[in-house]
Design a protein around this motif. Sequence first.
Motif, PDB file in Angstrom:
ATOM      1  N   ASP B 100     -10.197 -12.798   2.574  1.00  0.00           N
ATOM      2  CA  ASP B 100      -9.384 -13.597   3.492  1.00  0.00           C
ATOM      3  C   ASP B 100      -7.912 -13.208   3.478  1.00  0.00           C
ATOM      4  N   ASP B 101      -7.506 -12.395   2.535  1.00  0.00           N
ATOM      5  CA  ASP B 101      -6.113 -11.968   2.512  1.00  0.00           C
ATOM      6  C   ASP B 101      -6.034 -10.495   2.104  1.00  0.00           C
ATOM      7  N   PRO B 102      -6.530  -9.597   2.955  1.00  0.00           N
ATOM      8  CA  PRO B 102      -6.617  -8.195   2.549  1.00  0.00           C
ATOM      9  C   PRO B 102      -5.281  -7.473   2.674  1.00  0.00           C
ATOM     10  N   ARG B 103      -4.421  -7.656   1.697  1.00  0.00           N
ATOM     11  CA  ARG B 103      -3.149  -6.942   1.745  1.00  0.00           C
ATOM     12  C   ARG B 103      -2.731  -6.524   0.337  1.00  0.00           C
ATOM     13  N   VAL B 104      -2.079  -5.385   0.264  1.00  0.00           N
ATOM     14  CA  VAL B 104      -1.507  -4.900  -0.995  1.00  0.00           C
ATOM     15  C   VAL B 104      -0.116  -4.367  -0.688  1.00  0.00           C
ATOM     16  N   PRO B 105       0.765  -4.325  -1.675  1.00  0.00           N
ATOM     17  CA  PRO B 105       2.082  -3.731  -1.417  1.00  0.00           C
ATOM     18  C   PRO B 105       1.966  -2.224  -1.231  1.00  0.00           C
ATOM     19  N   THR B 106       2.843  -1.672  -0.438  1.00  0.00           N
ATOM     20  CA  THR B 106       2.751  -0.237  -0.146  1.00  0.00           C
ATOM     21  C   THR B 106       3.239   0.605  -1.316  1.00  0.00           C
ATOM     22  N   ALA B 107       2.683   1.792  -1.434  1.00  0.00           N
ATOM     23  CA  ALA B 107       3.135   2.742  -2.446  1.00  0.00           C
ATOM     24  C   ALA B 107       4.041   3.800  -1.827  1.00  0.00           C
ATOM     25  N   TYR B 108       4.426   3.572  -0.571  1.00  0.00           N
ATOM     26  CA  TYR B 108       5.226   4.569   0.143  1.00  0.00           C
ATOM     27  C   TYR B 108       6.555   4.824  -0.560  1.00  0.00           C
ATOM     28  N   GLY B 109       7.115   3.778  -1.184  1.00  0.00           N
ATOM     29  CA  GLY B 109       8.391   3.942  -1.866  1.00  0.00           C
ATOM     30  C   GLY B 109       8.276   4.767  -3.138  1.00  0.00           C
ATOM     31  N   ILE B 110       7.071   4.951  -3.631  1.00  0.00           N
ATOM     32  CA  ILE B 110       6.882   5.707  -4.878  1.00  0.00           C
ATOM     33  C   ILE B 110       6.485   7.150  -4.566  1.00  0.00           C
ATOM     34  N   TRP B 111       5.474   7.288  -3.730  1.00  0.00           N
ATOM     35  CA  TRP B 111       5.099   8.617  -3.251  1.00  0.00           C
ATOM     36  C   TRP B 111       5.080   8.559  -1.735  1.00  0.00           C
ATOM     37  N   LYS B 112       5.799   9.476  -1.093  1.00  0.00           N
ATOM     38  CA  LYS B 112       5.783   9.477   0.359  1.00  0.00           C
ATOM     39  C   LYS B 112       4.392   9.825   0.892  1.00  0.00           C
ATOM     40  N   ALA B 114       1.793   8.450   0.413  1.00  0.00           N
ATOM     41  CA  ALA B 114       0.992   7.272   0.756  1.00  0.00           C
ATOM     42  C   ALA B 114       1.063   6.947   2.243  1.00  0.00           C
ATOM     43  N   ASP B 115       2.038   7.494   2.942  1.00  0.00           N
ATOM     44  CA  ASP B 115       2.289   7.142   4.335  1.00  0.00           C
ATOM     45  C   ASP B 115       1.019   7.145   5.188  1.00  0.00           C
ATOM     46  N   TRP B 116       0.468   8.304   5.421  1.00  0.00           N
ATOM     47  CA  TRP B 116      -0.681   8.379   6.324  1.00  0.00           C
ATOM     48  C   TRP B 116      -1.963   7.878   5.672  1.00  0.00           C
ATOM     49  N   PHE B 117      -2.077   8.077   4.354  1.00  0.00           N
ATOM     50  CA  PHE B 117      -3.300   7.611   3.700  1.00  0.00           C
ATOM     51  C   PHE B 117      -3.420   6.088   3.821  1.00  0.00           C
ATOM     52  N   GLU B 118      -2.287   5.383   3.706  1.00  0.00           N
ATOM     53  CA  GLU B 118      -2.332   3.931   3.851  1.00  0.00           C
ATOM     54  C   GLU B 118      -2.599   3.533   5.298  1.00  0.00           C
TER      55      GLU B 118
END
Lengths: 176, 567
Positions: B100-112, B114-118
């Motif tokens: 019911d709440d499918p969200r996680v914080p992004t890892a984009y700030g750690i590894w760029k 993650a952009d398209w994979f996320e």
Amino acid sequence: MRPVTTVNVDRPRRGLGEWIYLGPIVKGLAVTLRHFLRNFFGQRDVATIQYPEEVRQYSERMRGRHILTTKEDGSLRCVACYMCETACPADCITIVAEEDPEATVEWEKLPVSFEIDLLRCVFCGFCVDACPKQALVMSRKHDFVFTTREEAIVGIDELKQKGPIEEQDLGYRPYY
Amino acid sequence: MTVSSPDTATPNPLARFIPGSQDLKVITASDGFTEITVDRSRLIGVLRALRDRPELDCNLLLDVCGVDYPMNEQRFEVVYHLTSLAKGHRVRVRVPIDEDDPRVPTAYGIWKAADWFERETWDLMGIRFDGHPNLRRILTHEAFQGHALRKDYDPEKRWVLTEAETFVPDWVTEADDEEDFETQIINIGPSHPATHGTLRIVARLDGEVITRAECEIGYLHRCFEKMSETHGWAEVIPYTDRLNYCSSMINGVGYALAVEHMLGIEAPPRAQVVRVILSEFSRIMDHAVCLGATLVDVGALTNFWYFFQPREEIYTLLESCAGGRLTVSYARIGGLAHEVPADFEDQVRYLLGYIPKFVDDVDKLVSTNRIFRGRTEGIGAISAEDALAWGWTGPCLRACGVPYDLRRARPYLGYENYDFDVPVASTGDSYARYLVRLEEMRQSLRIIEQAIDNLPGGPVITDNHHAALPPKSKVYSEMEALIWHFKLIYEGIKVPAGSAYLATEGANGELGYYLVSDGGGKPYRIKVRPPCFAIFQAYPHLLDGHLVPDAIAILSSLNIIAGELDR
């Protein structure tokens, strides 16, 4: 484990020769001239062929259009076991089975319809690998033309082997 | 449902470096990964520690994907795959999340990276990444309804897309006062001879200089991963051919190796050596296509023909082995489809003598040519740190000076027994990528030469009939073989429940397969880590300050294959 041995491929610019174009241009021209002269006078190392007058010889394993093989009496070897249909990654085979009225043993099946959608087919040969009766093999024929999508769905009439099996331009089949 | 068969007896050596590892589940998975299960509230802390702690030093984010377990209490799971180039260890982070709440914080700030994979995970699995700068659909159309890789999405579902709307980035309409030159937006692709595949680039030009760009992909998307879930493990092999279709053999071998790992079997020695030979030939072909296309794009057409001549000859070898030229489907789980033809050795030796002269010809023709150097030197240059942050692998990363090659870093198929060098360059520009690929073709020939000299005899497919079809002669004559044949076709290969990530060195970089099995005859989830997906996401950022013709020269030097990019 072996250590990672690396080779550096950097090529810094060298000397005046490269700067004034001349050296590399002459070297390049020598390469193309060599190809030209060899193809023009000597051994003809030409990769192109004059298709369709000349066709490339494919190997005995070439995966082309399917053939439904027949028994000596001309009836299909296929027993409608659905193995090829199950193994097909493209889901392009559709079989409808019924009981064989002329069977010498009881409960023998045969296909009423056996259709392959040649536009869906990816020619991977998994149906040939799956067939336990050698009822489905492939020929080397790979150039076919359709004008409608319906035409590309071929049935028993089109797929059935015509004439003796040796004359069928056979491609991918078992025993390899 | 159990998802892994962990080795719980030995404590994980990395566990003590992870903050708060006392109350985290840290195990060593069967595929050698350190597996961390973490709640999403602590995810970013763990990921940061994984990157920043010198003992962990995970500088390369390989993959982000989602898995759907409708039967579990927490339905979804986001899986991160990381590796440390210096230390060599690999880490998998699992984050279970509620339906019911499918969200996680992004890892984009750690590894760029993650952009398209996320974005892909959002698109296909419907998991939101909080804080992601551009969380739009990526592989499917903006108007697509639902998330295709969820288990409750019917694979038979078909619907017609009626909206003709094409994607327009926000910045296209933004007014920009600073630019005194005429600003215009141009559109390259999706059907353009220079894109070498169906992809679209929207670029903003200031005069002739590109100031901003964005890419749209997914034109060749066929949801290969969903298709795999409806077919048996063996039937996925023809699908893998269509990932990187320039070197289809490598994909099939990589997939077969991953499934073999899960089954705990190994291909016979002869099959392994033949796989090496054909994979290296495929690598040569792939590089030949890439370099040929790069050179055409900068105006040197002749080289294209010089490279396509040996490529046709290699196709002839592949066809005489497998029966297909482009999509070979030659690998099987447990070995190869057939014994190689009788003249295999002669053909390989002929090619070994035939290919080098074409490589040398191209080398002589363009490598020192000032026009070519002028077109490629300093064009699309990227530093090693940036390349790693974007998740680059393969020849493009090696052109930045990082000698990361899976054939050396994590040898498979007996690559540790072959003598070859990993080519590296230092400038990281298009010219360096050209030089690295050229040298890799020579190194591949070296490997093939050693392999063909030591080609062992014996069968090419395992006799374990839980995995491989019995030989046809036995199927026709023996009851037991016939039963195995039926069971394998109808039920499929029963891969033990669990998950594994196995990667091979594809022609473009690390080609990884993350497989999840529930013990049935069909894959529960297959995730491919396509190397050029990670490479291409950095492409818009490489374009800044370049001219349009340079954009084309950069694109072809990255070797983007749409079949693998879009899957």
